[in-house]
Design a protein around this motif. Sequence first.
Motif, mmCIF file in Angstrom:
data_model
loop_
_atom_site.group_PDB
_atom_site.id
_atom_site.type_symbol
_atom_site.label_atom_id
_atom_site.label_comp_id
_atom_site.label_asym_id
_atom_site.label_seq_id
_atom_site.Cartn_x
_atom_site.Cartn_y
_atom_site.Cartn_z
ATOM 1 N N UNK A 106 48.509 48.198 31.247
ATOM 2 C CA UNK A 106 47.726 49.426 31.137
ATOM 3 C C UNK A 106 46.230 49.171 31.064
ATOM 4 N N UNK A 107 45.811 47.911 30.959
ATOM 5 C CA UNK A 107 44.397 47.605 30.846
ATOM 6 C C UNK A 107 43.731 47.345 32.199
ATOM 7 N N UNK A 108 44.552 47.207 33.253
ATOM 8 C CA UNK A 108 44.012 46.866 34.566
ATOM 9 C C UNK A 108 44.740 47.659 35.641
ATOM 10 N N UNK A 109 44.125 47.742 36.809
ATOM 11 C CA UNK A 109 44.795 48.359 37.942
ATOM 12 C C UNK A 109 45.871 47.405 38.460
ATOM 13 N N UNK A 110 46.737 47.923 39.318
ATOM 14 C CA UNK A 110 47.788 47.084 39.873
ATOM 15 C C UNK A 110 47.186 45.943 40.698
ATOM 16 N N UNK A 111 46.096 46.228 41.413
ATOM 17 C CA UNK A 111 45.444 45.178 42.200
ATOM 18 C C UNK A 111 44.863 44.100 41.299
ATOM 19 N N UNK A 112 44.206 44.515 40.225
ATOM 20 C CA UNK A 112 43.622 43.548 39.289
ATOM 21 C C UNK A 112 44.701 42.712 38.618
ATOM 22 N N UNK A 113 45.809 43.350 38.244
ATOM 23 C CA UNK A 113 46.904 42.608 37.610
ATOM 24 C C UNK A 113 47.500 41.606 38.584
ATOM 25 N N UNK A 114 47.674 42.025 39.835
ATOM 26 C CA UNK A 114 48.188 41.110 40.843
ATOM 27 C C UNK A 114 47.275 39.916 41.042
ATOM 28 N N UNK A 115 45.982 40.149 40.966
ATOM 29 C CA UNK A 115 45.018 39.054 41.128
ATOM 30 C C UNK A 115 45.090 38.100 39.936
ATOM 31 N N UNK A 116 45.263 38.632 38.734
ATOM 32 C CA UNK A 116 45.397 37.773 37.553
ATOM 33 C C UNK A 116 46.665 36.927 37.642
ATOM 34 N N UNK A 117 47.762 37.538 38.093
ATOM 35 C CA UNK A 117 49.010 36.784 38.233
ATOM 36 C C UNK A 117 48.874 35.697 39.295
ATOM 37 N N UNK A 118 48.163 36.021 40.380
ATOM 38 C CA UNK A 118 47.950 35.034 41.439
ATOM 39 C C UNK A 118 47.105 33.881 40.925
ATOM 40 N N UNK A 119 46.055 34.180 40.179
ATOM 41 C CA UNK A 119 45.209 33.128 39.616
ATOM 42 C C UNK A 119 46.003 32.239 38.670
ATOM 43 N N UNK A 120 46.858 32.861 37.853
ATOM 44 C CA UNK A 120 47.650 32.094 36.897
ATOM 45 C C UNK A 120 48.670 31.214 37.608
ATOM 46 N N UNK A 143 50.994 33.477 46.831
ATOM 47 C CA UNK A 143 51.218 34.920 46.845
ATOM 48 C C UNK A 143 52.612 35.258 47.367
ATOM 49 N N UNK A 144 53.050 34.539 48.383
ATOM 50 C CA UNK A 144 54.401 34.735 48.911
ATOM 51 C C UNK A 144 55.443 34.400 47.866
ATOM 52 N N UNK A 145 55.211 33.308 47.149
ATOM 53 C CA UNK A 145 56.142 32.915 46.084
ATOM 54 C C UNK A 145 56.199 33.978 44.985
ATOM 55 N N UNK A 146 55.042 34.530 44.636
ATOM 56 C CA UNK A 146 55.005 35.566 43.601
ATOM 57 C C UNK A 146 55.768 36.813 44.028
ATOM 58 N N UNK A 147 55.610 37.211 45.287
ATOM 59 C CA UNK A 147 56.270 38.423 45.772
ATOM 60 C C UNK A 147 57.789 38.293 45.731
ATOM 61 N N UNK A 151 59.628 40.240 39.473
ATOM 62 C CA UNK A 151 58.589 40.724 38.558
ATOM 63 C C UNK A 151 57.997 41.993 39.152
ATOM 64 N N UNK A 152 58.138 43.103 38.421
ATOM 65 C CA UNK A 152 57.682 44.391 38.914
ATOM 66 C C UNK A 152 56.608 44.967 38.001
ATOM 67 N N UNK A 153 55.631 45.645 38.596
ATOM 68 C CA UNK A 153 54.533 46.245 37.843
ATOM 69 C C UNK A 153 54.645 47.763 37.884
ATOM 70 N N UNK A 154 54.330 48.403 36.759
ATOM 71 C CA UNK A 154 54.186 49.856 36.771
ATOM 72 C C UNK A 154 52.716 50.169 37.003
ATOM 73 N N UNK A 155 52.455 51.352 37.506
ATOM 74 C CA UNK A 155 51.079 51.762 37.814
ATOM 75 C C UNK A 155 50.477 52.443 36.593
#
Length: 291
Positions: A106-120, A143-147, A151-155
């Motif tokens: 809830x602190x970030x947009x879905x795009x921002x959260x996806x970017x944090x997960x990719x960085x991690x 990114x392909x591995x993450x997809x 792991x699912x994100x809510x908006x």
Amino acid sequence: MPESDDLMSRKTNGGLSGRAKRLAKQAGIPHTAALTSLRTPRAADRTPRRRAAATGLPGLDQLLGPLKPGTLTLLAGRTMAGSTALLLTIARHNARSGLSVMLAELQSTQTETGRMLLAAEASQDLGPTAAHPADPARLAAVATRLRRLPLRLTVPGADALGRLSAEAIRSRAGLLLLDDLGLASDFQQPAPPGAVAGALARLARDLAVPVIATAHLGPPRGLTPDPADLRDPHALQHADRVVLLDRPARLDPPVGQPDLVDLHVTGADGASLGRTSVRFEPESHRMTAAS
């Protein structure tokens, strides 16, 4: 059927129907859909090699033990203590282990959260001031591995708990994560003290899954964090475990040295269950075991 067995069956079905009514109301779905969901084994139960969630950090797992279905664990820290990074670390670990994970960030947009997960996942600083540019080919592979992970994100948006409930039912989630309690409370106006934590605890029991949520601490009362420092101390009435994050260098991060976060695990009554430390890598939004 003997009378005692018939009575037990009626009690069981009645309890299941009551749980389904709560879920249907909270998630905004038909009662029959909620009832079907509760009668279907959780994703975690269908994964023979992993029936229990864990944090993936050996020292913390030793203190917490398996994250049991039906329990609520709070990760509580002050700003920049690393609670979001710890939650994302737990999300990635369990998804990689085959457990279906639902994350309400809830602190970030879905795009921002996806970017944090990719960085991690890439162990890479993807910020605009990164010292070393990212390798596009490597990032694409990560990114392909993450997809492919469960792991699912809510908006982010209104009715955070309802959306988390509905998505958890649809995805057969075996672990629910929420970041954070305060924002969920804002979306659930008017929310009495402890109401959001109480709703999460009921959701954990109804779906028979572990739930982990981050929470903010208020002004310090002592040198180290204490459960009583929670901005909503009534949340302790519903939590099974509390992990307090203490990052001594949060206002002055060290350069060239490990950035350590002390994790103090307590029961809801404040009784200490032990301490451990992890290494915080803020640029890649992740926690790793302290060497």
